[in-house]
Scaffold this motif. Sequence first.
Motif, PDB file in Angstrom:
ATOM      1  N   ALA A 125      -2.227  -5.147   7.497  1.00 30.63           N
ATOM      2  CA  ALA A 125      -1.029  -5.966   7.294  1.00 30.63           C
ATOM      3  C   ALA A 125      -0.067  -5.311   6.322  1.00 30.63           C
ATOM      4  N   VAL A 126      -0.601  -4.713   5.252  1.00 37.38           N
ATOM      5  CA  VAL A 126       0.246  -4.050   4.256  1.00 37.38           C
ATOM      6  C   VAL A 126       1.001  -2.897   4.887  1.00 37.38           C
ATOM      7  N   LEU A 127       0.299  -2.043   5.611  1.00 34.64           N
ATOM      8  CA  LEU A 127       0.932  -0.858   6.181  1.00 34.64           C
ATOM      9  C   LEU A 127       1.897  -1.212   7.307  1.00 34.64           C
ATOM     10  N   GLU A 128       1.529  -2.163   8.128  1.00 38.42           N
ATOM     11  CA  GLU A 128       2.416  -2.562   9.234  1.00 38.42           C
ATOM     12  C   GLU A 128       3.756  -3.050   8.699  1.00 38.42           C
ATOM     13  N   SER A 129       3.724  -3.880   7.676  1.00 36.17           N
ATOM     14  CA  SER A 129       4.961  -4.417   7.117  1.00 36.17           C
ATOM     15  C   SER A 129       5.752  -3.344   6.374  1.00 36.17           C
ATOM     16  N   ALA A 130       5.061  -2.547   5.559  1.00 32.53           N
ATOM     17  CA  ALA A 130       5.737  -1.514   4.772  1.00 32.53           C
ATOM     18  C   ALA A 130       6.411  -0.475   5.659  1.00 32.53           C
ATOM     19  N   LYS A 131       5.783  -0.110   6.773  1.00 33.37           N
ATOM     20  CA  LYS A 131       6.383   0.852   7.697  1.00 33.37           C
ATOM     21  C   LYS A 131       7.635   0.272   8.351  1.00 33.37           C
ATOM     22  N   LYS A 132       7.634  -1.033   8.548  1.00 39.95           N
ATOM     23  CA  LYS A 132       8.790  -1.677   9.179  1.00 39.95           C
ATOM     24  C   LYS A 132       9.968  -1.799   8.227  1.00 39.95           C
ATOM     25  N   THR A 133       9.707  -2.185   6.971  1.00 36.50           N
ATOM     26  CA  THR A 133      10.804  -2.480   6.043  1.00 36.50           C
ATOM     27  C   THR A 133      11.175  -1.313   5.142  1.00 36.50           C
ATOM     28  N   GLY A 134      10.207  -0.486   4.802  1.00 33.60           N
ATOM     29  CA  GLY A 134      10.473   0.668   3.952  1.00 33.60           C
ATOM     30  C   GLY A 134      10.585   0.371   2.469  1.00 33.60           C
ATOM     31  N   ALA A 135      10.271  -0.854   2.050  1.00 31.91           N
ATOM     32  CA  ALA A 135      10.297  -1.221   0.630  1.00 31.91           C
ATOM     33  C   ALA A 135       9.426  -2.452   0.418  1.00 31.91           C
ATOM     34  N   VAL A 136       8.799  -2.519  -0.772  1.00 31.32           N
ATOM     35  CA  VAL A 136       7.785  -3.556  -1.013  1.00 31.32           C
ATOM     36  C   VAL A 136       7.955  -4.199  -2.381  1.00 31.32           C
ATOM     37  N   VAL A 137       7.700  -5.528  -2.432  1.00 33.61           N
ATOM     38  CA  VAL A 137       7.539  -6.274  -3.680  1.00 33.61           C
ATOM     39  C   VAL A 137       6.206  -7.007  -3.611  1.00 33.61           C
ATOM     40  N   VAL A 138       5.473  -7.009  -4.702  1.00 34.93           N
ATOM     41  CA  VAL A 138       4.244  -7.798  -4.791  1.00 34.93           C
ATOM     42  C   VAL A 138       4.419  -8.827  -5.901  1.00 34.93           C
ATOM     43  N   ALA A 139       4.132 -10.102  -5.606  1.00 38.74           N
ATOM     44  CA  ALA A 139       4.277 -11.187  -6.581  1.00 38.74           C
ATOM     45  C   ALA A 139       2.937 -11.877  -6.781  1.00 38.74           C
ATOM     46  N   GLU A 140       2.488 -11.933  -8.044  1.00 36.95           N
ATOM     47  CA  GLU A 140       1.187 -12.538  -8.333  1.00 36.95           C
ATOM     48  C   GLU A 140       1.178 -13.184  -9.709  1.00 36.95           C
ATOM     49  N   SER A 193       9.467  -6.040   2.224  1.00 36.12           N
ATOM     50  CA  SER A 193       8.179  -6.730   2.381  1.00 36.12           C
ATOM     51  C   SER A 193       7.815  -7.396   1.065  1.00 36.12           C
ATOM     52  N   ILE A 194       7.455  -8.681   1.121  1.00 38.39           N
ATOM     53  CA  ILE A 194       6.989  -9.390  -0.074  1.00 38.39           C
ATOM     54  C   ILE A 194       5.555  -9.840   0.177  1.00 38.39           C
ATOM     55  N   PHE A 195       4.630  -9.271  -0.589  1.00 35.74           N
ATOM     56  CA  PHE A 195       3.229  -9.674  -0.515  1.00 35.74           C
ATOM     57  C   PHE A 195       2.946 -10.584  -1.704  1.00 35.74           C
ATOM     58  N   ARG A 245      13.837 -15.912  -8.895  1.00 35.53           N
ATOM     59  CA  ARG A 245      14.909 -15.010  -9.322  1.00 35.53           C
ATOM     60  C   ARG A 245      14.377 -13.629  -9.664  1.00 35.53           C
ATOM     61  N   ASP A 246      13.149 -13.575 -10.201  1.00 29.90           N
ATOM     62  CA  ASP A 246      12.540 -12.298 -10.559  1.00 29.90           C
ATOM     63  C   ASP A 246      12.125 -11.522  -9.310  1.00 29.90           C
ATOM     64  N   ILE A 247      11.679 -12.247  -8.300  1.00 29.27           N
ATOM     65  CA  ILE A 247      11.321 -11.618  -7.029  1.00 29.27           C
ATOM     66  C   ILE A 247      12.570 -11.083  -6.337  1.00 29.27           C
ATOM     67  N   ILE A 248      13.650 -11.843  -6.417  1.00 28.62           N
ATOM     68  CA  ILE A 248      14.925 -11.397  -5.832  1.00 28.62           C
ATOM     69  C   ILE A 248      15.392 -10.103  -6.493  1.00 28.62           C
ATOM     70  N   LYS A 307       8.013  -2.573  -6.126  1.00 29.01           N
ATOM     71  CA  LYS A 307       8.156  -3.241  -7.413  1.00 29.01           C
ATOM     72  C   LYS A 307       7.110  -4.334  -7.527  1.00 29.01           C
ATOM     73  N   ARG A 308       6.619  -4.540  -8.759  1.00 22.45           N
ATOM     74  CA  ARG A 308       5.602  -5.560  -9.005  1.00 22.45           C
ATOM     75  C   ARG A 308       6.184  -6.703  -9.830  1.00 22.45           C
TER      76      ARG A 308
END
Length: 315
Positions: free
Chosen positions: A236-251, A196-198, A302-305, A276-277
């Motif tokens: 939205a955060v929980l629905e996606s995180a439960k589906k993918t099991g891993a998260v990145v946030v980019a800001e 999941s990428i937020f 590239r940093d998000i990847i 990961k942030r």
Amino acid sequence: MFELEDRWLRETYVDCLIEAAKQDDRIVILEADLSNAGGTKRFTKEFDGKRTVDVGIQEANMIGVAAGMNAMGKIPFTHTFTPFATRRVADQVTLSVSYAGLNVKMMGSDPGVTAEMNGGTHMSMEDVSIMRNIPDMVIYEPVDSAQLKAIFPQILEHDGPVYIRLLRRNAVKIWEDGEEFTLGKGKKLRDGKDISIFCSGIEVAESMKAAEELAKEGIQADVINIHTIKPIDTEAVLESAKKTGAVVVAENHSIIGGLGSAVAETLIENHPVPMKRVGVTDHFGEVGKTDYLMDKYGLLARDIIAAAKSAIAMK
């Protein structure tokens, strides 16, 4: 895809202000000697200066005046650069606006590295963190003109303080005109099952670029644009995180106290997953063009990847 819009986002913002003010004579604007930078001179001209107050370089006073005007029935919009719209006026926003239960809209322009040549003094990496800590504050960051136009009426209708984190220059076009958005609700850009990428603001385009590159390696990213940073879209955060099991946030903000922190707080209390942030890692800004600064502070695709692969490896 990923082309710049043909006009600055501030122009769309001023268009929205003018059209709303034609329908509602309670709308007024306040300036801190930056009407040229903010593009609001068009608003002043449209209404013969009768609905504009320029307080000079007195941002704290501007917030106090805006609070007073709202108490007298007006709907004030204040304008200045992000550091002066947040850290310089934190006490006035907290007490004169939020504590008093008043309805003031505050626009901070040139967020994060987009302050460019104005340098470190004008480059606020902590504005979201400051405003998130103020009770009843809504924080909104439009990604492009289509989204801004769609949500602006909702900002106006919301009875309470709103902080608008506005890119002043050309935005990357992400959404089409007519797309529907809801203040406080994220918007999915891409469906995926592995990560999941937020993302918000200028990091939305970088996140989409990252998702395309990850797809070439068989990694499918769920990409969600969190345009309203407060209140965070917990569903939205929980629905996606439960589906993918891993998260990145980019800001385009410090990793401390911003969107990454909001997502982390939601996950740790409800559904902890590897995360990961991607953001500015506890640094002041400096003079430089946006592309250079995004490279230096690690805000590129590239940093998000790299963050996505690291989070997936932690599952």
